[in-house]
Scaffold this motif. Structure first.
Motif, PDB file in Angstrom:
ATOM      1  N   THR A 158       6.570  30.781  45.703  1.00 42.07           N
ATOM      2  CA  THR A 158       6.793  29.586  46.531  1.00 42.07           C
ATOM      3  C   THR A 158       7.183  28.360  45.707  1.00 42.07           C
ATOM      4  OG1 THR A 158       4.433  29.064  46.491  1.00 42.07           O
ATOM      5  CG2 THR A 158       5.232  30.343  48.368  1.00 42.07           C
ATOM      6  N   ALA A 159       7.826  27.407  46.403  1.00 44.48           N
ATOM      7  CA  ALA A 159       8.285  26.151  45.804  1.00 44.48           C
ATOM      8  C   ALA A 159       7.161  25.114  45.874  1.00 44.48           C
ATOM      9  CB  ALA A 159       9.507  25.656  46.569  1.00 44.48           C
ATOM     10  N   PHE A 160       7.354  24.001  45.151  1.00 49.52           N
ATOM     11  CA  PHE A 160       6.279  22.993  45.115  1.00 49.52           C
ATOM     12  C   PHE A 160       6.156  22.215  46.418  1.00 49.52           C
ATOM     13  CE2 PHE A 160       9.788  20.076  44.235  1.00 49.52           C
ATOM     14  CZ  PHE A 160       9.378  18.942  44.912  1.00 49.52           C
ATOM     15  N   ASN A 161       7.272  22.111  47.175  1.00 46.86           N
ATOM     16  CA  ASN A 161       7.296  21.092  48.227  1.00 46.86           C
ATOM     17  C   ASN A 161       6.636  21.517  49.538  1.00 46.86           C
ATOM     18  OD1 ASN A 161       9.410  22.915  48.736  1.00 46.86           O
ATOM     19  ND2 ASN A 161      10.526  21.395  49.921  1.00 46.86           N
ATOM     20  N   LYS A 184       2.493  33.901  44.068  1.00 55.30           N
ATOM     21  CA  LYS A 184       2.755  33.182  42.821  1.00 55.30           C
ATOM     22  C   LYS A 184       3.237  31.794  43.228  1.00 55.30           C
ATOM     23  CE  LYS A 184       5.393  31.633  40.279  1.00 55.30           C
ATOM     24  NZ  LYS A 184       5.403  30.195  39.906  1.00 55.30           N
ATOM     25  N   ASP A 220       6.477  31.522  34.546  1.00 56.39           N
ATOM     26  CA  ASP A 220       7.472  32.420  35.154  1.00 56.39           C
ATOM     27  C   ASP A 220       7.697  33.667  34.306  1.00 56.39           C
ATOM     28  OD1 ASP A 220       7.802  30.846  37.345  1.00 56.39           O
ATOM     29  OD2 ASP A 220       9.490  29.721  36.514  1.00 56.39           O
ATOM     30  N   THR A 239      10.905  31.538  47.651  1.00 51.33           N
ATOM     31  CA  THR A 239      11.363  30.246  48.165  1.00 51.33           C
ATOM     32  C   THR A 239      11.538  29.296  46.996  1.00 51.33           C
ATOM     33  OG1 THR A 239      10.169  30.593  50.219  1.00 51.33           O
ATOM     34  CG2 THR A 239      10.768  28.331  49.708  1.00 51.33           C
ATOM     35  N   GLY A 240      12.697  28.660  46.915  1.00 45.41           N
ATOM     36  CA  GLY A 240      12.935  27.708  45.830  1.00 45.41           C
ATOM     37  C   GLY A 240      14.410  27.400  45.698  1.00 45.41           C
ATOM     38  N   SER A 241      14.810  27.022  44.514  1.00 44.44           N
ATOM     39  CA  SER A 241      16.188  26.579  44.293  1.00 44.44           C
ATOM     40  C   SER A 241      17.183  27.751  44.339  1.00 44.44           C
ATOM     41  CB  SER A 241      16.273  25.902  42.923  1.00 44.44           C
ATOM     42  OG  SER A 241      15.855  26.831  41.936  1.00 44.44           O
ATOM     43  N   GLU A 262      14.734  32.234  50.420  1.00 39.47           N
ATOM     44  CA  GLU A 262      14.752  30.955  51.168  1.00 39.47           C
ATOM     45  C   GLU A 262      15.038  29.869  50.146  1.00 39.47           C
ATOM     46  OE1 GLU A 262      14.305  30.355  54.387  1.00 39.47           O
ATOM     47  OE2 GLU A 262      13.547  32.274  55.121  1.00 39.47           O
ATOM     48  N   LEU A 263      16.323  29.480  50.044  1.00 34.91           N
ATOM     49  CA  LEU A 263      16.723  28.647  48.905  1.00 34.91           C
ATOM     50  C   LEU A 263      17.179  27.249  49.346  1.00 34.91           C
ATOM     51  CD1 LEU A 263      18.564  31.596  47.144  1.00 34.91           C
ATOM     52  CD2 LEU A 263      16.153  30.935  46.949  1.00 34.91           C
ATOM     53  N   GLY A 264      17.890  26.596  48.483  1.00 35.20           N
ATOM     54  CA  GLY A 264      18.221  25.195  48.703  1.00 35.20           C
ATOM     55  C   GLY A 264      19.142  24.926  49.884  1.00 35.20           C
ATOM     56  N   CYS A 296      13.682  21.169  51.984  1.00 36.23           N
ATOM     57  CA  CYS A 296      14.922  21.945  51.919  1.00 36.23           C
ATOM     58  C   CYS A 296      15.839  21.539  53.059  1.00 36.23           C
ATOM     59  CB  CYS A 296      14.618  23.439  51.959  1.00 36.23           C
ATOM     60  SG  CYS A 296      13.548  23.903  53.319  1.00 36.23           S
ATOM     61  N   GLU A 394      22.599  19.743  45.772  1.00 36.23           N
ATOM     62  CA  GLU A 394      21.318  19.322  46.336  1.00 36.23           C
ATOM     63  C   GLU A 394      20.541  18.563  45.261  1.00 36.23           C
ATOM     64  OE1 GLU A 394      18.094  22.162  46.420  1.00 36.23           O
ATOM     65  OE2 GLU A 394      17.578  21.619  48.479  1.00 36.23           O
ATOM     66  N   PHE A 463      13.408  31.033  60.525  1.00 32.84           N
ATOM     67  CA  PHE A 463      13.781  29.932  59.632  1.00 32.84           C
ATOM     68  C   PHE A 463      14.518  30.469  58.415  1.00 32.84           C
ATOM     69  CE2 PHE A 463      13.294  27.065  56.142  1.00 32.84           C
ATOM     70  CZ  PHE A 463      13.485  25.826  56.701  1.00 32.84           C
TER      71      PHE A 463
HETATM   72  P1  NAD Z   1      12.199  26.246  41.801  1.00 29.27           P
HETATM   73  O1  NAD Z   1      13.342  27.138  42.055  1.00 29.27           O
HETATM   74  O2  NAD Z   1      12.176  25.451  40.553  1.00 29.27           O
HETATM   75  O3  NAD Z   1      10.828  27.092  41.829  1.00 29.27           O
HETATM   76  C1  NAD Z   1      10.452  27.837  42.964  1.00 29.27           C
HETATM   77  C2  NAD Z   1       9.531  28.965  42.554  1.00 29.27           C
HETATM   78  O4  NAD Z   1      10.283  29.942  41.825  1.00 29.27           O
HETATM   79  C3  NAD Z   1       8.396  28.535  41.611  1.00 29.27           C
HETATM   80  O5  NAD Z   1       7.208  29.213  41.975  1.00 29.27           O
HETATM   81  C4  NAD Z   1       8.898  28.975  40.259  1.00 29.27           C
HETATM   82  O6  NAD Z   1       7.840  29.193  39.349  1.00 29.27           O
HETATM   83  C5  NAD Z   1       9.623  30.261  40.615  1.00 29.27           C
HETATM   84  N1  NAD Z   1      10.648  30.695  39.643  1.00 29.27           N
HETATM   85  C6  NAD Z   1      11.467  29.937  38.910  1.00 29.27           C
HETATM   86  N2  NAD Z   1      12.277  30.716  38.138  1.00 29.27           N
HETATM   87  C7  NAD Z   1      11.961  32.006  38.411  1.00 29.27           C
HETATM   88  C8  NAD Z   1      12.438  33.275  37.959  1.00 29.27           C
HETATM   89  N3  NAD Z   1      13.402  33.371  37.054  1.00 29.27           N
HETATM   90  N4  NAD Z   1      11.892  34.397  38.480  1.00 29.27           N
HETATM   91  C9  NAD Z   1      10.922  34.315  39.408  1.00 29.27           C
HETATM   92  N5  NAD Z   1      10.414  33.129  39.883  1.00 29.27           N
HETATM   93  C10 NAD Z   1      10.928  31.998  39.392  1.00 29.27           C
HETATM   94  O7  NAD Z   1      12.091  25.255  43.077  1.00 29.27           O
HETATM   95  P2  NAD Z   1      11.145  23.993  43.309  1.00 29.27           P
HETATM   96  O8  NAD Z   1      11.630  22.841  42.502  1.00 29.27           O
HETATM   97  O9  NAD Z   1       9.709  24.362  43.229  1.00 29.27           O
HETATM   98  O10 NAD Z   1      11.434  23.684  44.858  1.00 29.27           O
HETATM   99  C11 NAD Z   1      12.533  22.975  45.327  1.00 29.27           C
HETATM  100  C12 NAD Z   1      13.638  23.894  45.789  1.00 29.27           C
HETATM  101  O11 NAD Z   1      13.137  24.820  46.756  1.00 29.27           O
HETATM  102  C13 NAD Z   1      14.757  23.159  46.500  1.00 29.27           C
HETATM  103  O12 NAD Z   1      15.980  23.714  46.107  1.00 29.27           O
HETATM  104  C14 NAD Z   1      14.483  23.422  47.971  1.00 29.27           C
HETATM  105  O13 NAD Z   1      15.610  23.291  48.797  1.00 29.27           O
HETATM  106  C15 NAD Z   1      13.966  24.816  47.923  1.00 29.27           C
HETATM  107  N6  NAD Z   1      13.170  25.156  49.097  1.00 29.27           N
HETATM  108  C16 NAD Z   1      13.716  26.001  50.031  1.00 29.27           C
HETATM  109  C17 NAD Z   1      13.007  26.292  51.186  1.00 29.27           C
HETATM  110  C18 NAD Z   1      13.591  27.181  52.240  1.00 29.27           C
HETATM  111  O14 NAD Z   1      12.824  27.658  53.068  1.00 29.27           O
HETATM  112  N7  NAD Z   1      14.876  27.441  52.259  1.00 29.27           N
HETATM  113  C19 NAD Z   1      11.728  25.758  51.385  1.00 29.27           C
HETATM  114  C20 NAD Z   1      11.201  24.932  50.410  1.00 29.27           C
HETATM  115  C21 NAD Z   1      11.938  24.627  49.266  1.00 29.27           C
END
Ligand code: NAD
Length: 506
Positions: A158-161, A184, A220, A239-241, A262-264, A296, A394, A463
């Motif tokens: 999961t992401a921080f937000n 994680k 990571d 979920t993340g970037s 679920e990305l950016g 996001c 983004e 979603f």
């Molecule tokens: P991030 O990509 O930096 O980190 C997200 C998660 O991925 C963290 O737990 C991180 O430790 C893990 N991670 C990073 N590199 C990895 C790898 N190589 N292998 C496995 N895991 C890895 O994102 P962030 O800064 O925490 O959150 C912000 C981003 O998340 C924005 O881009 C936002 O749009 C996106 N987001 C998307 C959604 C959605 O539902 N689409 C929801 C919330 C946030």
């Protein structure tokens, strides 16, 4: 104050939490320090998991899965119902912890916990509705149907937000589907993760189901990358970037596993000339500056009809400059801090680039000089040729780029011109315009709204988004199917072996 929340949530007794980390412990790579972004000061340190802890946790999740998958789904629903009750009881405390750890204003911290409660309630109902279809067989005295079976341990990254809700969306659905989860979380929000997972794990264990909810907090390269490569996880939900998703998607695909990404997003609101401008402005302000632009689904681009652009931007500018920014736990605050110093640097960099690329600053643009990581909600107008390359990215901050359009198809093309495809919205009072936006020639995003902003989705719908947003779907509708395996069953209750397609083999 933060200690009281930690104490009441049981975090001070947790062996991995160190409430007042010394300077040397804060530098120890075996720990991560969770900081309050409103002050930049540490809340507590958390001991990180290593490779041995990983192995123990995943083995545990695999063992627990063997038992959990055989518990009838409605009984699994009862466990999730009890978890929802515990989240209801602890919502004020957990909401406050979300605010402390990631800087969301109190209303949004509480709203986030409510999302977990809502999805848990949804999952309880779902536990009696994991329907498969029955289809007529072409052979006499045969019956054919499909069923949905538990998939296995699910790895949830999961992401921080959304430090609580995104796990909730995954873990509550996975649980009624008969899967165990290993979570994680982001290293920027480890305390919310420990508290949230402990609630679910405690309730499930008390009801005789230990090991359904696992948690791993680590770097990571020690935890997350190991998870994505591990064939014991048939599904990785990440979920993340977009950067992270491109890596995770590839690694999981290499072992032919499933990933739910679920990305950016780079979400736009289109405001047509016949729109209710008051409604549209309120929606753009909430979706543009809410959560300090760190959703996001945040509105990052405004595409406004050229005939109303000046007046509409002026209306927005007034609202942007009157918004109360400050301590997220102060009831009057509407905008809190960014997550950390790096996020402030990305904001400043993006504003600088926008100006270099011909953008005009309307309001904001600066870091706010106070402790913590606060920035001004910012509006930047693109040059008349609508070319502003930084707006195609983004930047996770409250920056709104403004573009203008002459006709609807041009506005839709601009909406669809970015790499991501998460959320979109159109404001109009015309049925014809609205339906065009929702048609096959309309928005290419996973979420398309009329007269509602881009953020703040309800849990009942699926979603997620298209293109570089990753294509995954979570939460409501039939998203649960991602957490199960589909099996087609044909039963012969006659005494002859009949072959399909009329083939004879005698
Ligand atoms: P991030 O990509 O930096 O980190 C997200 C998660 O991925 C963290 O737990 C991180 O430790 C893990 N991670 C990073 N590199 C990895 C790898 N190589 N292998 C496995 N895991 C890895 O994102 P962030 O800064 O925490 O959150 C912000 C981003 O998340 C924005 O881009 C936002 O749009 C996106 N987001 C998307 C959604 C959605 O539902 N689409 C929801 C919330 C946030």
């Amino acid at each position: 104050m933060s200690h009281q929340v930690l104490r009441e949530l049981g975090l001070l007794e947790n062996p991995r939490v160190v409430a007042e980390p010394s300077a040397s412990l804060a530098k120890d790579p075996a720990y991560v320090v969770s900081e309050n972004p409103a002050t930049g000061k540490p809340i507590a340190a958390v001991r990180l998991d290593d490779a041995a802890a990983y192995e123990r946790c995943v083995t545990n999740a695999c063992d627990a899965f063997k038992k959990w998958r055989e518990v009838p789904a409605p009984e699994r629903g009862l466990v999730v119902r009890a978890i929802a009750e515990e989240f209801r009881r602890l919502k004020p405390l957990l909401g406050e912890l979300v605010s402390l750890e990631v800087g969301k204003i109190r209303q949004e911290g509480l709203g986030e916990v409510q999302e977990t409660i809502d999805i848990a309630d949804f999952a309880v109902g779902l536990s009696r509705q994991l329907y498969g279809m029955t289809m007529p067989s072409e052979r006499p005295r045969h019956r054919m149907y499909e069923q949905w079976l538990p998939l296995g341990p699910v790895g949830v990254i999961t992401a921080f937000n959304f430090p609580n809700a995104v796990w909730g969306w995954n873990a509550m659905l996975a649980a009624v589907c008969g899967d165990t989860t290993v979570w994680k979380p982001s290293l920027m929000a480890p305390l919310t993760a420990i508290a949230s997972n402990a609630i679910a794990d405690h309730v499930a264990t008390q009801m005789g189901h230990p090991g359904v909810f696992g948690l791993l907090i680590g770097a990571d390269n020690v935890i997350a990358e190991r998870m994505t490569k591990d064939p014991r996880f048939p599904l990785i939900s990440a979920t993340g970037s977009c950067r992270m998703g491109k890596i995770v998607g590839k690694v999981v695909a290499e072992r032919l596993g499933r990933s739910l990404l679920e990305l950016g997003g780079n979400n736009a609101v289109i405001v047509d000339k016949d729109a209710d401008q008051k409604l549209a402005a309120a929606a753009v302000v909430f979706a543009g500056v809410g959560t300090a632009g760190q959703r996001c689904t945040t509105t990052r681009r405004l595409i406004v009809h050229e005939s109303i652009a000046d007046a509409f931007v002026e209306r927005l500018a007034k609202a942007y400059t009157s918004i109360r920014i400050g301590d997220p736990l102060d009831e009057k605050t509407l905008v809190g801090p960014l997550i950390n110093a790096q996020a402030v640097a990305s904001f400043t960099h993006a504003v600088g680039l926008a100006k270099e690329q011909g953008g005009t600053l309307v309001v904001g643009g600066k870091r706010i000089e106070r402790e913590g990581f606060f920035v001004e909600p910012t509006i930047i107008r693109a040059p008349a040729n609508n070319t502003l390359p930084i707006a195609m990215e983004e930047t996770f901050a409250p920056i709104l780029y403004v573009f203008t359009f002459k006709d609807l198809d041009q506005a839709i093309a601009m909406n669809n011109s970015v790499a991501q495809g998460l959320s979109s919205a159109l404001f109009t009072d015309s049925i014809r315009t609205g339906e065009r936006f929702l048609s096959p020639a309309g928005s290419d995003c996973g979420i398309a709204n009329l007269n509602i902003g881009t953020s703040g989705a309800e849990i009942g719908g699926a979603f997620g988004g298209e293109k570089e947003t990753g294509g995954g779907r979570e939460s409501g509708s039939d998203s649960w199917k991602a957490y199960m395996r589909r099996q087609t069953c044909t039963i012969n209750y006659g005494s002859e072996l009949r072959l399909a397609q009329g083939i004879r083999f005698d």
